[in-house]
Design a protein around this motif. Structure first.
Motif, short mmCIF file in Angstrom:
data_model
loop_
_atom_site.label_atom_id
_atom_site.label_comp_id
_atom_site.label_asym_id
_atom_site.label_seq_id
_atom_site.Cartn_x
_atom_site.Cartn_y
_atom_site.Cartn_z
N GLY A 148 0.83 -1.21 0.00
CA GLY A 148 0.00 0.00 0.00
C GLY A 148 0.85 1.25 0.00
N ALA A 149 1.89 1.27 0.84
CA ALA A 149 2.75 2.45 0.92
C ALA A 149 3.42 2.71 -0.44
CB ALA A 149 3.81 2.28 2.01
N VAL A 150 3.89 1.62 -1.08
CA VAL A 150 4.53 1.78 -2.39
C VAL A 150 3.52 2.31 -3.42
CG1 VAL A 150 5.58 0.52 -4.31
CG2 VAL A 150 6.29 0.03 -1.97
N THR A 151 2.34 1.67 -3.45
CA THR A 151 1.33 2.07 -4.42
C THR A 151 0.93 3.53 -4.25
OG1 THR A 151 0.46 -0.17 -4.35
CG2 THR A 151 -0.94 1.51 -5.35
N PHE A 152 0.62 3.91 -3.02
CA PHE A 152 0.11 5.26 -2.83
C PHE A 152 1.22 6.31 -2.91
CE2 PHE A 152 -3.44 2.82 -0.95
CZ PHE A 152 -4.41 3.25 -1.84
N SER A 153 2.45 5.92 -2.63
CA SER A 153 3.55 6.87 -2.85
C SER A 153 3.73 7.10 -4.34
CB SER A 153 4.85 6.33 -2.25
OG SER A 153 4.75 6.26 -0.85
N ALA A 154 3.71 6.02 -5.11
CA ALA A 154 3.84 6.16 -6.56
C ALA A 154 2.69 7.00 -7.11
CB ALA A 154 3.86 4.79 -7.22
N LEU A 155 1.48 6.75 -6.58
CA LEU A 155 0.32 7.53 -7.03
C LEU A 155 0.51 9.00 -6.68
CD1 LEU A 155 -2.50 7.30 -8.34
CD2 LEU A 155 -3.45 7.03 -6.03
N GLY A 156 1.07 9.26 -5.50
CA GLY A 156 1.31 10.64 -5.08
C GLY A 156 2.28 11.35 -6.03
N VAL A 157 3.35 10.66 -6.39
CA VAL A 157 4.33 11.26 -7.31
C VAL A 157 3.67 11.49 -8.67
CG1 VAL A 157 6.58 11.00 -8.42
CG2 VAL A 157 6.23 10.12 -6.11
N ALA A 158 2.87 10.52 -9.11
CA ALA A 158 2.20 10.64 -10.40
C ALA A 158 1.27 11.84 -10.41
CB ALA A 158 1.43 9.37 -10.73
N VAL A 159 0.48 11.99 -9.33
CA VAL A 159 -0.47 13.11 -9.28
C VAL A 159 0.27 14.44 -9.21
CG1 VAL A 159 -2.27 14.20 -7.88
CG2 VAL A 159 -2.42 11.77 -8.43
N SER A 160 1.38 14.48 -8.48
CA SER A 160 2.15 15.74 -8.43
C SER A 160 2.66 16.10 -9.82
CB SER A 160 3.31 15.64 -7.44
OG SER A 160 4.44 15.06 -8.06
N ALA A 161 3.00 15.08 -10.60
CA ALA A 161 3.49 15.35 -11.96
C ALA A 161 2.40 15.97 -12.82
CB ALA A 161 4.00 14.06 -12.60
N LEU A 162 1.14 15.61 -12.52
CA LEU A 162 0.04 16.09 -13.35
C LEU A 162 -0.60 17.36 -12.78
CD1 LEU A 162 -1.64 12.63 -14.11
CD2 LEU A 162 0.08 13.87 -15.46
N THR A 163 -0.17 17.78 -11.59
CA THR A 163 -0.75 18.97 -10.97
C THR A 163 -0.02 20.21 -11.48
OG1 THR A 163 -1.23 17.68 -9.01
CG2 THR A 163 -1.28 20.05 -8.75
N PRO A 164 -0.77 21.17 -12.05
CA PRO A 164 -0.10 22.27 -12.72
C PRO A 164 0.61 23.25 -11.78
CG PRO A 164 -2.48 22.59 -12.75
CD PRO A 164 -2.24 21.22 -12.22
N ASN A 165 0.02 23.54 -10.61
CA ASN A 165 0.69 24.51 -9.74
C ASN A 165 0.36 24.26 -8.28
OD1 ASN A 165 -1.76 26.05 -8.92
ND2 ASN A 165 -1.84 26.44 -11.12
N ALA A 166 1.11 24.93 -7.42
CA ALA A 166 1.01 24.66 -5.99
C ALA A 166 -0.34 25.08 -5.41
CB ALA A 166 2.14 25.36 -5.25
N ASP A 167 -0.94 26.14 -5.96
CA ASP A 167 -2.22 26.60 -5.42
C ASP A 167 -3.31 25.56 -5.63
OD1 ASP A 167 -1.09 28.93 -4.62
OD2 ASP A 167 -1.58 29.99 -6.49
N ALA A 168 -3.25 24.89 -6.76
CA ALA A 168 -4.30 23.94 -7.10
C ALA A 168 -4.10 22.61 -6.37
CB ALA A 168 -4.31 23.69 -8.61
N ALA A 169 -2.90 22.39 -5.86
CA ALA A 169 -2.57 21.06 -5.35
C ALA A 169 -3.52 20.53 -4.27
CB ALA A 169 -1.12 21.03 -4.86
#
Ligand SMILES: Nc1ncnc2c1ncn2[C@@H]1O[C@H](COP(=O)(O)OP(=O)(O)OP(=O)(O)O)[C@@H](O)[C@H]1O
Ligand SMILES: [Mg+2]
Lengths: 254, 301
Positions: A148-169
């Motif tokens: 779970g930790a691996v999956t959700f960490s990877a998902l977190g990195v993936a979502v950060s890659a797709l998030t355009p800016n810090a305000d929207a995060a």
């Protein structure tokens, strides 16, 4: 410093940063514990018919562990990495000899530390105050937590890659997370066969919850491993890693 | 580096830049906003890919340098960025761990003048103090080559002087330095060689003393005349500026000064604010970057 020592070095500073940052310490650590106390108290003494009449908290404690792990890995990485990228901290880091894989290993290991702490606190509180019986199998619980930790960490990195800016995060990260928690049965098991249960089954949280719940489930016989749920989790881990590797950026978009 | 070019879509930011920096040298890039300084530096640092041209940094192509190259480089980017929740000492200790032969952390903290702030969190430092920490991070790895993109912008005058001392210390230690700056006194004080870049091209290069023909340029004589006297009265070719200051340029300053002062004594006139000098680095710079349309920014293809 050799590679392992360097990862340890990173974990040390990631931990300091995590606990000093009110955003991560509060929203990703205190939040799950708050939910734990509120709902476990409200539903004390309730039973769940769908699950063979076990006590509500025997289900809820593992469910909130799953929620906490997702929060500590997915939310904190998705928001934290977006902030670091947009503020230029990641670019600065890229100019040092620290290898990327060491940086990410440090982040992952630091998340695991938080997960272990959250799990220990949640189980202890459950056993001491809410009559929850401790897990009957430890290995499957451990395997589920690490995956779970691996999956959700990877998902977190993936979502950060797709998030355009810090305000929207925070909005982009947290809104789907809470919606997912509701449909995935974090606060009450979703009725089997319902539309919502079908929908939730496409996402990783319900499977992770199942995998953490199995070793706690007094009616579950056998090894405590739930192969199907672990498979779906692993699939999400692979998919997220692909997205993360493909689209991760060290610099803000301009 | 040779014939470096870089385009962002349609915008040509760098259009054929050549220069070589020898080991132990201090090289300064000067140029107006948008001239292409940061772009050039970030290509050397390995952050951006070049469109064309040949680049070698410490003998290695920075686009493929990797960890081994970064262990030998110190990079201070134009924009300050440091993790806000760690203290000065923690951030430096962490980064020192990334390098094979780091400098002692406390020594670096003292060098940048943050001794009293060592245990302070980064988020509580002032802008200039954060910048000093940024510079500290650039040198903590004991690099052979340091890139400094406008390192002292935002420094108070005394902090700038200490930064110069710091850079001189690096120079004495044999470090090679490539820096950009908007301060001519900084280039003059630190650089062995300067290049002026405008519109993505180097328009002049040389030592701070000789660039743009400074050393051979005509001497300027400037002064003010009392009311009732005009530049035409002088037995030399002189012109009066809009502010009333009279200027003349000469290749033969000894003779012309003699003529001028002789005339003034004879006529019983005082020459207020009499100054004799050559164009400063700043004068030369302003002359160089004032393009025909006064628009030195990047040019569209
Ligand atoms: N990432 C980018 N995308 C598009 N255009 C860019 C990018 N970075 C720089 N430019 C353009 O390239 C030109 C050169 O920019 P650069 O940052 O190299 O200038 P500079 O000399 O460092 O200026 P300053 O003194 O303001 O720091 C500018 O016209 C700028 O708008
Ligand atoms: Mg710049």
């Amino acid at each position: 410093m050799n590679s392992v020592a360097l990862v340890g070095h990173q974990v040390r500073y990631e931990q300091k940063t995590y606990w000093r940052n009110p955003q991560s310490a509060f929203f990703t650590f205190a939040f799950p514990i708050m939910f734990l106390v509120i709902f476990a108290s409200l539903n004390k003494g309730q039973r769940i018919k769908d699950l063979g009449n076990i006590s509500f908290n025997q289900y809820y404690i593992p469910a909130i562990i799953a929620f906490g792990v997702m929060s500590a890995c997915y939310s904190s990485l998705a928001i934290g990495l977006t902030n670091r990228r947009e503020s230029g901290v990641l670019k600065r880091l890229r100019g040092t000899p620290l290898p990327a894989w060491t940086y990410f290993s440090g982040l992952l290991a630091s998340s695991v530390v938080v997960c272990v702490l959250l799990t220990a606190i949640t189980v202890t509180v459950g056993v001491l105050f809410y009559n929850v019986s401790a897990p009957h199998h430890l290995l499957p619980l451990f395997v589920a937590l690490v995956l779970g930790a691996v999956t959700f960490s990877a998902l977190g990195v993936a979502v950060s890659a797709l998030t355009p800016n810090a305000d929207a995060a925070p909005a982009i990260v947290q809104f789907p997370f809470f919606a997912l928690a509701f449909i995935s049965g974090t606060f009450f098991p979703t009725p089997k066969g319902s539309f919502i249960a079908h929908l939730a089954a496409y996402f990783p949280l319900v499977h992770f919850t199942n995998a953490v719940f199995a070793p706690f489930n007094p009616l579950q016989r056998g090894t405590g491993f739930v192969a199907h749920d672990l498979e779906v989790l692993a699939l999400w881990a692979v998919g997220s890693t692909f997205v993360a590797v493909r689209w991760f950026r060290w610099e803000p978009r301009r | 580096m040779r014939d470096l070019r870089k385009s962002y879509g349609d915008v040509v930011a760098v259009r054929g830049v050549d220069f070589t920096v020898s080991a132990g040298e201090v090289f300064a890039l000067l140029g107006p906003n948008g001239a292409g300084k940061t772009t050039t530096l970030e290509i050397l640092e390995g952050f951006r890919e070049r469109t064309s041209g040949e680049v070698a940094v410490l003998g290695v192509d920075p686009a493929r340098g990797g960890r081994a190259l970064r262990e030998r480089l110190g990079i201070v980017l134009q924009d300050t960025a440091v993790d806000p929740f760690l203290t000065v000492r923690e951030v430096l200790t962490r980064n020192a761990g990334y390098y094979p032969r780091p400098r002692p952390v406390l020594e670096v903290i003292d060098l940048v003048g943050l001794g009293e702030k060592a245990e302070q969190r980064v988020q509580k430092l002032s802008g200039g103090q954060q910048r000093r920490l940024d510079v500290a991070l650039g040198i903590v790895g004991n690099p052979e080559l340091v890139f400094l993109d406008e390192p002292t912008t935002g420094f108070d005058p005394s902090a700038r002087r200490s930064a110069w001392e710091l850079v001189r210390g690096l120079i004495d230690g044999g470090t090679t330095i490539v820096l950009t700056t908007h301060y001519m006194d900084e280039a003059q004080a630190l650089a062995d060689r300067v290049a002026v870049i405008a519109g993505g091209q180097i328009v002049a290069a040389g030592t701070p003393e000789t660039i743009g023909g400074r050393d051979t340029a005509a001497v300027r004589i400037r002064f003010r005349l009392p009311p009732g006297r005009s530049a035409q009265d002088i037995p030399l070719l002189a012109e009066a500026g809009p502010d009333g200051e009279v200027r003349l340029h000469t290749e033969d300053e000894v003779r012309d000064l003699h003529t001028l002062t002789g005339w003034a004594l004879e006529a019983g006139i005082e020459l207020d604010g009499l100054t004799v000098d050559r164009p400063s680095l700043e004068d030369v710079y302003l002359e160089l970057v004032a393009g025909p349309d006064d628009e030195p920014a990047a040019v569209t293809r």
